[in-house]
Design an enzyme around this catalytic site. Structure first.
Site, PDB file in Angstrom:
ATOM      1  N   PRO A  19       5.961 -27.810  41.037  1.00  0.00           N
ATOM      2  CA  PRO A  19       5.750 -27.487  39.634  1.00  0.00           C
ATOM      3  C   PRO A  19       6.794 -26.731  38.826  1.00  0.00           C
ATOM      4  O   PRO A  19       6.562 -26.578  37.643  1.00  0.00           O
ATOM      5  CB  PRO A  19       4.463 -26.664  39.637  1.00  0.00           C
ATOM      6  CG  PRO A  19       3.938 -26.719  41.023  1.00  0.00           C
ATOM      7  CD  PRO A  19       5.111 -26.994  41.876  1.00  0.00           C
ATOM      8  N   GLU A  20       7.856 -26.208  39.303  1.00  0.00           N
ATOM      9  CA  GLU A  20       8.736 -25.445  38.408  1.00  0.00           C
ATOM     10  C   GLU A  20       9.827 -26.327  37.797  1.00  0.00           C
ATOM     11  O   GLU A  20       9.893 -27.520  38.098  1.00  0.00           O
ATOM     12  CB  GLU A  20       9.338 -24.239  39.150  1.00  0.00           C
ATOM     13  CG  GLU A  20       8.269 -23.251  39.616  1.00  0.00           C
ATOM     14  CD  GLU A  20       8.825 -21.987  40.206  1.00  0.00           C
ATOM     15  OE1 GLU A  20       9.782 -21.428  39.634  1.00  0.00           O
ATOM     16  OE2 GLU A  20       8.312 -21.538  41.238  1.00  0.00           O
TER      17      GLU A  20
ATOM     18  N   LYS B 195       8.400 -26.819  32.253  1.00  0.00           N
ATOM     19  CA  LYS B 195       7.736 -27.565  33.325  1.00  0.00           C
ATOM     20  C   LYS B 195       6.987 -28.769  32.781  1.00  0.00           C
ATOM     21  O   LYS B 195       6.239 -29.415  33.527  1.00  0.00           O
ATOM     22  CB  LYS B 195       6.767 -26.643  34.071  1.00  0.00           C
ATOM     23  CG  LYS B 195       7.396 -25.335  34.542  1.00  0.00           C
ATOM     24  CD  LYS B 195       6.346 -24.333  34.996  1.00  0.00           C
ATOM     25  CE  LYS B 195       6.966 -22.955  35.205  1.00  0.00           C
ATOM     26  NZ  LYS B 195       5.938 -21.936  35.483  1.00  0.00           N
TER      27      LYS B 195
ATOM     28  N   HIS C 289      -6.861 -39.141  45.150  1.00  0.00           N
ATOM     29  CA  HIS C 289      -6.716 -38.201  44.040  1.00  0.00           C
ATOM     30  C   HIS C 289      -5.958 -38.786  42.853  1.00  0.00           C
ATOM     31  O   HIS C 289      -5.372 -38.048  42.082  1.00  0.00           O
ATOM     32  CB  HIS C 289      -6.045 -36.895  44.481  1.00  0.00           C
ATOM     33  CG  HIS C 289      -6.696 -36.267  45.668  1.00  0.00           C
ATOM     34  ND1 HIS C 289      -8.027 -35.923  45.686  1.00  0.00           N
ATOM     35  CD2 HIS C 289      -6.208 -35.934  46.889  1.00  0.00           C
ATOM     36  CE1 HIS C 289      -8.332 -35.403  46.858  1.00  0.00           C
ATOM     37  NE2 HIS C 289      -7.242 -35.408  47.611  1.00  0.00           N
TER      38      HIS C 289
ATOM     39  N   ARG D 169      -6.255 -31.038  42.529  1.00  0.00           N
ATOM     40  CA  ARG D 169      -7.099 -30.012  41.913  1.00  0.00           C
ATOM     41  C   ARG D 169      -7.505 -30.311  40.474  1.00  0.00           C
ATOM     42  O   ARG D 169      -8.291 -29.584  39.892  1.00  0.00           O
ATOM     43  CB  ARG D 169      -6.384 -28.662  41.998  1.00  0.00           C
ATOM     44  CG  ARG D 169      -6.308 -28.156  43.424  1.00  0.00           C
ATOM     45  CD  ARG D 169      -5.362 -26.978  43.577  1.00  0.00           C
ATOM     46  NE  ARG D 169      -5.886 -25.779  42.961  1.00  0.00           N
ATOM     47  CZ  ARG D 169      -5.281 -24.586  43.025  1.00  0.00           C
ATOM     48  NH1 ARG D 169      -4.136 -24.482  43.682  1.00  0.00           N
ATOM     49  NH2 ARG D 169      -5.795 -23.553  42.452  1.00  0.00           N
TER      50      ARG D 169
ATOM     51  N   ARG E 167       9.246  -3.968  25.327  1.00  0.00           N
ATOM     52  CA  ARG E 167       8.066  -4.272  26.137  1.00  0.00           C
ATOM     53  C   ARG E 167       7.993  -3.384  27.372  1.00  0.00           C
ATOM     54  O   ARG E 167       9.000  -3.149  28.032  1.00  0.00           O
ATOM     55  CB  ARG E 167       8.103  -5.736  26.614  1.00  0.00           C
ATOM     56  CG  ARG E 167       7.868  -6.735  25.533  1.00  0.00           C
ATOM     57  CD  ARG E 167       8.110  -8.151  26.046  1.00  0.00           C
ATOM     58  NE  ARG E 167       8.544  -9.012  24.970  1.00  0.00           N
ATOM     59  CZ  ARG E 167       7.712  -9.640  24.159  1.00  0.00           C
ATOM     60  NH1 ARG E 167       6.413  -9.509  24.317  1.00  0.00           N
ATOM     61  NH2 ARG E 167       8.172 -10.388  23.183  1.00  0.00           N
TER      62      ARG E 167
ATOM     63  N   ARG F  43      -0.423 -13.097  41.009  1.00  0.00           N
ATOM     64  CA  ARG F  43       0.480 -13.978  41.750  1.00  0.00           C
ATOM     65  C   ARG F  43       1.289 -13.166  42.740  1.00  0.00           C
ATOM     66  O   ARG F  43       1.625 -12.015  42.484  1.00  0.00           O
ATOM     67  CB  ARG F  43       1.466 -14.683  40.798  1.00  0.00           C
ATOM     68  CG  ARG F  43       0.894 -15.183  39.489  1.00  0.00           C
ATOM     69  CD  ARG F  43      -0.030 -16.373  39.640  1.00  0.00           C
ATOM     70  NE  ARG F  43       0.550 -17.474  40.378  1.00  0.00           N
ATOM     71  CZ  ARG F  43       1.397 -18.369  39.890  1.00  0.00           C
ATOM     72  NH1 ARG F  43       1.779 -18.294  38.635  1.00  0.00           N
ATOM     73  NH2 ARG F  43       1.860 -19.341  40.635  1.00  0.00           N
TER      74      ARG F  43
END
Length: 292
Positions: free
Chosen positions: A18-19, A74, A107, A126, A167, A278
Site C-alpha cells: 500500500p505505500e 497511494k 476475494h 478486507r 505543531r 500504528r
DNA sequence: GATAATGTTCGATC
DNA sequence: AGATCGAACATTAT
C-alpha cells in the site's frame, strides 16, 4: 528464502502493497500491460468498495478505453477516454492486476473485462479499499483529503518548515497524515526518521532546519530506492502478475524490534512503540530527542 | 485464542 | 479552527 531450483516455487498472489513505492510499481506494471485496452464489461461483486452507486460506476466505465495511468500518493488514477477517471485506493489489502481467461481469484471484488479477453481484477480480502468514478479529480472523495505527492511534488525546505509550523504533534504522526504530504506510510515513515536520526515522538515544532532538510532529501531517497526495488513485500511470495518487491531487504528498523541497530557505530537496540494506533520502530540511541 | 497487519474516516472530546 | 483519540471497516497470518 529457498534456494533457486530446490523446492517448487509456490505461485501465490502477493500480499497488498500500500505505500507510494508499491502503488508506483503497480502503476508502471499496469501502464505496460493494459494501456490502450477497452473495458467491455464491469462486474461489481462487493458494492461497498465502490464510492457511490455501483450500477452507475459500472455503466460509466463500460466501453471506455484506458489512455493514461497516474498516481497521487497511494491513490491510483486511471484515465479513460471521454473524461472518465477511475480512482483506486487499495488501503490495506487491495490489488489490481489483469488475469487471463481463468476463474476469478478469491476475494475478487470487481472485475473489468477487457477487449483482448483478459480481465482486470480488483481483489481485496478486507474490503477496506475503494474504487470511484469521477469526471474530474476535484470531485473525488478519495483524492479530496490528499496533500502534495511525497515524490513528484515534494515541498521545499521553506515549505516543509511552514507545514511543520508550530505543531506539537509527533513527527511520525505528521508523516502519516496524508493531508500534508501524501505517499509515506507506516513502513517508510519509520525508515525515513531512522535515517535522519530523528526521534519519532519529536514534536514538529522542535525540528531544526537541518532536520527539515534531511527529511526532504531522505524522503526522496527512500521512496526512490524502494521504487527501484519494486517496493516492499513482507512474505516470500511469488506472483503471477509481476515480480515481488525487494525493498524489505533494505529496511533498517521496520519490524526489527529487539535487533541491533544497523547504523555504523551505533550500539542501540531497535524498539517498537505505538503512535496513533500504528507500530513505530526506532533506535533510541541514534534517534535522540531534540532539546526543548 | 490473542495479537498485529504497508490505511483512512468519522465522531466525540478536548 | 485546531488537535487527538478511539472505534470502525474486515480478514488473514502468526
Amino acid at each position: 528464502m529457498s534456494c533457486a531450483g530446490d523446492k517448487p516455487r509456490r505461485i501465490v498472489v502477493i500480499p497488498p502493497m500500500p505505500e507510494l513505492p508499491e502503488i508506483e510499481t503497480v502503476r508502471r506494471d499496469l501502464t505496460d500491460r493494459i494501456l490502450g485496452r477497452k473495458i467491455v464489461r464491469v462486474e461489481v461483486l462487493a458494492p461497498q468498495i465502490v464510492e457511490g452507486d455501483a450500477d452507475a460506476f459500472a455503466s460509466a466505465l463500460a466501453g471506455r478505453t484506458i489512455i493514461r495511468i497516474d498516481r497521487l500518493g497511494k491513490a491510483l488514477i486511471i484515465c479513460l477516454d471521454g473524461a472518465v477517471i477511475l480512482v483506486c485506493h487499495f488501503r490495506m489489502t487491495g490489488q489490481l492486476y489483469p488475469v487471463g481467461e481463468e476463474p476469478l481469484p478469491s476475494h475478487t471484488r470487481a472485475a473489468f473485462t477487457l477487449d483482448d479477453g483478459r480481465t482486470l481484477v480488483y481483489r481485496d480480502a478486507r474490503r477496506l479499499g475503494r474504487l470511484e468514478v469521477v469526471g474530474d479529480r476535484a470531485q473525488s472523495v478519495i483524492l479530496r483529503n490528499l496533500g502534495r505527492d511525497a515524490l513528484e511534488d515534494s515541498p521545499s525546505e521553506d515549505e516543509l518548515a511552514a507545514l511543520l509550523g508550530k505543531r506539537r504533534t509527533a513527527i511520525k504522526v505528521f508523516l502519516l497524515d496524508q493531508r500534508h504530504i501524501t505517499g509515506v506510510g507506516n513502513i517508510y515513515a519509520s525508515e525515513i526518521l531512522h535515517r535522519c536520526g530523528i526521534h519519532p515522538e519529536e514534536p514538529c515544532l522542535n525540528l531544526t532546519r537541518a532536520d527539515v532538510r534531511c527529511l526532504i532529501g531522505t524522503m526522496q531517497d527512500v521512496l526512490s530506492e524502494a521504487i527501484g526495488e519494486r517496493g516492499t513485500t513482507i512474505s516470500d511470495y511469488v506472483t503471477g502478475w509481476g515480480r515481488v518487491g525487494d525493498f524489505q531487504y533494505r529496511l533498517r528498523v521496520y519490524r526489527r524490534a529487539g535487533e541491533a541497530c544497523v547504523r555504523e557505530g551505533c550500539r542501540g537496540t531497535v524498539q517498537r512503540t505505538v503512535q496513533a494506533g500504528r507500530s513505530t520502530y526506532y533506535c533510541p540511541q541514534c534517534q535522540e530527542r531534540r532539546r526543548t
